[in-house]
Design an enzyme around this catalytic site. Structure first.
Site, PDB file in Angstrom:
ATOM      1  N   VAL A  12      40.043  32.197  39.968  1.00 32.89           N
ATOM      2  CA  VAL A  12      40.671  33.359  40.889  1.00 32.89           C
ATOM      3  C   VAL A  12      40.543  33.016  42.555  1.00 32.89           C
ATOM      4  O   VAL A  12      41.666  32.879  42.987  1.00 32.89           O
ATOM      5  CB  VAL A  12      39.823  34.753  40.691  1.00 32.89           C
ATOM      6  CG1 VAL A  12      40.544  35.588  41.559  1.00 32.89           C
ATOM      7  CG2 VAL A  12      39.934  35.150  39.197  1.00 32.89           C
ATOM      8  N   ARG A  97      33.655  49.070  40.716  1.00 25.48           N
ATOM      9  CA  ARG A  97      35.129  49.721  40.466  1.00 25.48           C
ATOM     10  C   ARG A  97      34.916  51.298  39.937  1.00 25.48           C
ATOM     11  O   ARG A  97      35.556  52.130  40.689  1.00 25.48           O
ATOM     12  CB  ARG A  97      35.731  49.183  39.047  1.00 25.48           C
ATOM     13  CG  ARG A  97      35.888  47.715  39.579  1.00 25.48           C
ATOM     14  CD  ARG A  97      36.750  47.178  38.345  1.00 25.48           C
ATOM     15  NE  ARG A  97      36.968  45.870  38.635  1.00 25.48           N
ATOM     16  CZ  ARG A  97      37.154  44.978  37.600  1.00 25.48           C
ATOM     17  NH1 ARG A  97      36.934  45.182  36.144  1.00 25.48           N
ATOM     18  NH2 ARG A  97      37.514  43.813  37.586  1.00 25.48           N
ATOM     19  N   CYS A 126      42.016  43.063  35.130  1.00 27.75           N
ATOM     20  CA  CYS A 126      43.315  42.416  34.983  1.00 27.75           C
ATOM     21  C   CYS A 126      44.089  42.899  33.869  1.00 27.75           C
ATOM     22  O   CYS A 126      45.404  42.847  33.995  1.00 27.75           O
ATOM     23  CB  CYS A 126      42.998  40.733  34.661  1.00 27.75           C
ATOM     24  SG  CYS A 126      41.693  40.333  33.507  1.00 27.75           S
ATOM     25  N   GLN A 153      44.384  39.317  25.175  1.00 25.48           N
ATOM     26  CA  GLN A 153      43.479  38.425  26.360  1.00 25.48           C
ATOM     27  C   GLN A 153      43.741  37.257  26.372  1.00 25.48           C
ATOM     28  O   GLN A 153      42.926  36.702  25.482  1.00 25.48           O
ATOM     29  CB  GLN A 153      42.414  39.447  26.625  1.00 25.48           C
ATOM     30  CG  GLN A 153      42.640  41.014  27.178  1.00 25.48           C
ATOM     31  CD  GLN A 153      41.353  41.502  27.620  1.00 25.48           C
ATOM     32  OE1 GLN A 153      40.968  42.376  27.346  1.00 25.48           O
ATOM     33  NE2 GLN A 153      40.576  40.656  28.621  1.00 25.48           N
ATOM     34  N   GLY A 157      41.010  34.515  31.589  1.00 21.92           N
ATOM     35  CA  GLY A 157      40.322  35.965  32.048  1.00 21.92           C
ATOM     36  C   GLY A 157      38.934  35.828  31.861  1.00 21.92           C
ATOM     37  O   GLY A 157      38.086  36.420  32.531  1.00 21.92           O
ATOM     38  N   LYS A 211      37.155  49.555  30.134  1.00 24.56           N
ATOM     39  CA  LYS A 211      37.804  49.427  31.570  1.00 24.56           C
ATOM     40  C   LYS A 211      39.169  50.140  31.263  1.00 24.56           C
ATOM     41  O   LYS A 211      39.900  50.864  32.349  1.00 24.56           O
ATOM     42  CB  LYS A 211      37.958  47.824  31.860  1.00 24.56           C
ATOM     43  CG  LYS A 211      36.846  47.392  32.374  1.00 24.56           C
ATOM     44  CD  LYS A 211      36.730  45.977  32.567  1.00 24.56           C
ATOM     45  CE  LYS A 211      35.321  45.382  32.724  1.00 24.56           C
ATOM     46  NZ  LYS A 211      35.345  43.721  32.722  1.00 24.56           N
ATOM     47  N   HIS A 240      47.763  38.033  30.024  1.00 26.21           N
ATOM     48  CA  HIS A 240      47.441  38.932  29.285  1.00 26.21           C
ATOM     49  C   HIS A 240      48.582  39.881  28.902  1.00 26.21           C
ATOM     50  O   HIS A 240      49.295  40.289  29.625  1.00 26.21           O
ATOM     51  CB  HIS A 240      46.497  39.888  29.826  1.00 26.21           C
ATOM     52  CG  HIS A 240      45.214  39.384  30.125  1.00 26.21           C
ATOM     53  ND1 HIS A 240      44.512  38.058  29.665  1.00 26.21           N
ATOM     54  CD2 HIS A 240      44.093  39.722  31.171  1.00 26.21           C
ATOM     55  CE1 HIS A 240      43.408  38.026  30.068  1.00 26.21           C
ATOM     56  NE2 HIS A 240      43.084  38.917  31.026  1.00 26.21           N
TER      57      HIS A 240
HETATM   58  N1  LIG Z   1      39.793  35.005  35.568  1.00 24.84           N
HETATM   59  C1  LIG Z   1      40.485  36.445  35.596  1.00 24.84           C
HETATM   60  O1  LIG Z   1      41.550  36.391  35.022  1.00 24.84           O
HETATM   61  C2  LIG Z   1      39.865  37.335  36.410  1.00 24.84           C
HETATM   62  C3  LIG Z   1      40.625  38.622  36.444  1.00 24.84           C
HETATM   63  C4  LIG Z   1      40.008  39.693  37.454  1.00 24.84           C
HETATM   64  C5  LIG Z   1      38.960  39.467  37.868  1.00 24.84           C
HETATM   65  N2  LIG Z   1      38.024  38.320  37.470  1.00 24.84           N
HETATM   66  C6  LIG Z   1      36.438  38.381  37.899  1.00 24.84           C
HETATM   67  O2  LIG Z   1      36.716  37.208  39.008  1.00 24.84           O
HETATM   68  C7  LIG Z   1      35.574  36.648  39.062  1.00 24.84           C
HETATM   69  C8  LIG Z   1      35.584  35.087  39.022  1.00 24.84           C
HETATM   70  O3  LIG Z   1      36.446  34.804  38.087  1.00 24.84           O
HETATM   71  P1  LIG Z   1      36.882  33.189  37.566  1.00 24.84           P
HETATM   72  O4  LIG Z   1      37.972  33.501  36.424  1.00 24.84           O
HETATM   73  O5  LIG Z   1      37.530  32.684  38.710  1.00 24.84           O
HETATM   74  O6  LIG Z   1      35.596  32.621  37.105  1.00 24.84           O
HETATM   75  P2  LIG Z   1      35.380  30.866  37.462  1.00 24.84           P
HETATM   76  O7  LIG Z   1      36.472  30.073  37.191  1.00 24.84           O
HETATM   77  O8  LIG Z   1      33.984  30.605  36.360  1.00 24.84           O
HETATM   78  O9  LIG Z   1      34.799  30.830  38.780  1.00 24.84           O
HETATM   79  C9  LIG Z   1      33.417  31.503  39.209  1.00 24.84           C
HETATM   80  C10 LIG Z   1      33.269  31.304  40.847  1.00 24.84           C
HETATM   81  O10 LIG Z   1      32.091  31.931  41.397  1.00 24.84           O
HETATM   82  C11 LIG Z   1      31.067  31.021  41.591  1.00 24.84           C
HETATM   83  N3  LIG Z   1      29.888  31.249  41.511  1.00 24.84           N
HETATM   84  C12 LIG Z   1      29.187  31.377  40.440  1.00 24.84           C
HETATM   85  N4  LIG Z   1      27.998  31.514  40.546  1.00 24.84           N
HETATM   86  C13 LIG Z   1      27.631  31.494  41.684  1.00 24.84           C
HETATM   87  C14 LIG Z   1      26.336  31.821  42.495  1.00 24.84           C
HETATM   88  N5  LIG Z   1      25.469  31.860  42.143  1.00 24.84           N
HETATM   89  N6  LIG Z   1      26.520  31.847  43.863  1.00 24.84           N
HETATM   90  C15 LIG Z   1      27.962  31.685  44.412  1.00 24.84           C
HETATM   91  N7  LIG Z   1      29.005  31.406  43.886  1.00 24.84           N
HETATM   92  C16 LIG Z   1      28.791  31.440  42.499  1.00 24.84           C
HETATM   93  C17 LIG Z   1      31.345  29.788  41.336  1.00 24.84           C
HETATM   94  O11 LIG Z   1      31.160  28.408  42.142  1.00 24.84           O
HETATM   95  P3  LIG Z   1      30.788  27.049  41.230  1.00 24.84           P
HETATM   96  O12 LIG Z   1      32.236  26.492  41.200  1.00 24.84           O
HETATM   97  O13 LIG Z   1      30.089  26.583  42.371  1.00 24.84           O
HETATM   98  O14 LIG Z   1      30.075  27.333  40.255  1.00 24.84           O
HETATM   99  C18 LIG Z   1      33.063  29.767  41.202  1.00 24.84           C
HETATM  100  O15 LIG Z   1      33.522  29.482  42.403  1.00 24.84           O
HETATM  101  C19 LIG Z   1      34.590  37.266  38.021  1.00 24.84           C
HETATM  102  O16 LIG Z   1      33.582  38.288  38.519  1.00 24.84           O
HETATM  103  C20 LIG Z   1      35.815  37.657  37.106  1.00 24.84           C
HETATM  104  O17 LIG Z   1      35.255  38.852  36.225  1.00 24.84           O
HETATM  105  C21 LIG Z   1      38.539  37.262  36.869  1.00 24.84           C
END
Ligand SMILES: NC(=O)c1ccc[n+]([C@@H]2O[C@H](COP(=O)([O-])OP(=O)(O)OC[C@H]3O[C@@H](n4cnc5c(N)ncnc54)[C@H](OP(=O)(O)O)[C@@H]3O)[C@@H](O)[C@H]2O)c1
Length: 328
Positions: A12, A97, A126, A153, A157, A211, A240
């Site tokens: 994201v 939320r 999402c 999904q 995600g 949700k 999705h």
């Molecule tokens: N993917 C989707 O479709 C989607 C849709 C809506 C909402 N979201 C929400 O958005 C968020 C991120 O999702 P994502 O899909 O982007 O996940 P992701 O690809 O796993 O990325 C996670 C991010 O969080 C960082 N992070 C993890 N642990 C951390 C910590 N202890 N301190 C600081 N940063 C940390 C990671 O940094 P590092 O790279 O350094 O580990 C990375 O930048 C989640 O809350 C998710 O529920 C996701």
């Protein structure tokens, strides 16, 4: 203007960076945060080099807008420090939320709920986001009473680790079977459908299903909306999809439904081709098709909706909110 992006190295977060680059003045100054393991990583935005910082209290300064996508625990712990330093925080996690005093905003539906004092703003789930984009113009015309969404999904995600698992499993080809254990989900996801997305809650529904119930009610402003959700995880990378059977107070007209949807900004009805996750990947629009009047009632509309979970489902909506906040 100063923008902080928390979770900048994630799926994201990296989409947020690209969208900020496209939508904000190149003079904007960014601060990028992620976990300790990304500390010092180089990222270029609008021809300027930035180095990712570890998210910790000592590194937090004053920003105008902060976009969070680093998981709910980080939001719960750190969002307050950003707000206390005067920043608007737009949070992609589910942490706030359902808080009564936090607006849950889908840009195009209810961004006007944001005021100068709403320092914390939640970006919805999402899957819910794509569905409510389809429901809003229909609800305004026919009044939504209940719905049965069945969601398919995509793996992205669940974040980058899940996508890596899908890629590894896909490479195994015919060698992948249900005994394969090195998986992100409890079963292999490549070539597969798992009839549970998210985690089970006490009532037997998953958190993803709940949700749909809670967030749709809050976004659409229908506290008594009846929702009967079922969410599966499918071996699709991004996009999705949801089949929804929606019941309205009034009789629907199929042609009028198509017009209402096509006239709603950010939504497109496809009549001549079936929109699939691959079609929607990288697109800002929510795509709709298979519109059918109910077999048992003229007040029912059955349809298919699919959207890019990383764009309208997350990064795009967050950046749209950020642009709205910039103008407050
Ligand atoms: N993917 C989707 O479709 C989607 C849709 C809506 C909402 N979201 C929400 O958005 C968020 C991120 O999702 P994502 O899909 O982007 O996940 P992701 O690809 O796993 O990325 C996670 C991010 O969080 C960082 N992070 C993890 N642990 C951390 C910590 N202890 N301190 C600081 N940063 C940390 C990671 O940094 P590092 O790279 O350094 O580990 C990375 O930048 C989640 O809350 C998710 O529920 C996701």
């Amino acid at each position: 203007m100063k923008i902080a992006i928390v979770g900048a190295t994630g799926l994201v977060g990296s989409n947020i960076i690209q969208l900020c680059e496209k939508n904000f003045n190149p003079e904007v100054e960014y601060t990028l945060f992620a976990s300790k393991s990304s500390d010092g990583k180089k990222v270029t935005i609008s021809n300027r080099e930035y180095f990712v910082k570890e998210l910790k209290k000592e590194n937090i300064e004053a920003y105008d807008i902060s976009l969070f996508s680093a998981g709910g625990e980080r939001s719960k712990h750190y969002a307050k420090y950003f707000v206390n330093n005067g920043s608007f925080v737009i949070d992609n996690s589910s942490a706030f939320r359902m808080n009564e005093d936090v607006p849950l905003v889908v840009h195009g539906i209810n961004e006007n709920e944001i005021t100068t004092s709403s320092k914390l703003i939640s970006n919805p789930n999402c899957t819910t986001m794509g569905l409510v984009m389809a429901l809003k113009p229909l609800h305004d015309e026919y009044t939504l009473v209940s719905m049965t969404p069945v969601a398919y999904q995509a793996v992205s995600g669940s974040g980058s680790e899940a996508v890596q698992s899908l890629n590894n499993e896909t490479l195994l080809g015919d060698k992948l079977d249900s005994n394969y254990k090195d998986t992100y989900y409890p079963k292999p996801i490549a070539r597969n459908v798992i009839p549970l997305a998210g985690n089970l809650t006490d009532n037997g529904y998953s958190d993803e299903e709940m949700k749909f119930v809670n967030e749709s009610r809050k976004i659409l402003g229908i506290p008594n909306l009846i929702v009967e959700p079922s969410n599966a995880r499918v071996g699709v990378r991004t996009g999705h999809g949801t089949f929804c059977s929606a019941v309205f107070e009034n009789e629907i007209d199929l042609e009028e439904c198509t017009n209402l949807l096509n006239n709603f900004e950010g939504v497109e009805v496809w009549n001549d081709s079936l929109p699939t996750p691959i079609d929607v990947e990288g697109k800002n629009e929510v795509l709709i098709s298979r519109l059918r009047q109910g077999l048992s009632s003229k007040n029912i509309l059955n349809f298919w909706v699919v959207s890019d979970n990383l764009l309208k489902g997350a990064a795009l909506n967050a950046v749209q909110i950020a642009k709205f906040v910039e103008k407050l």
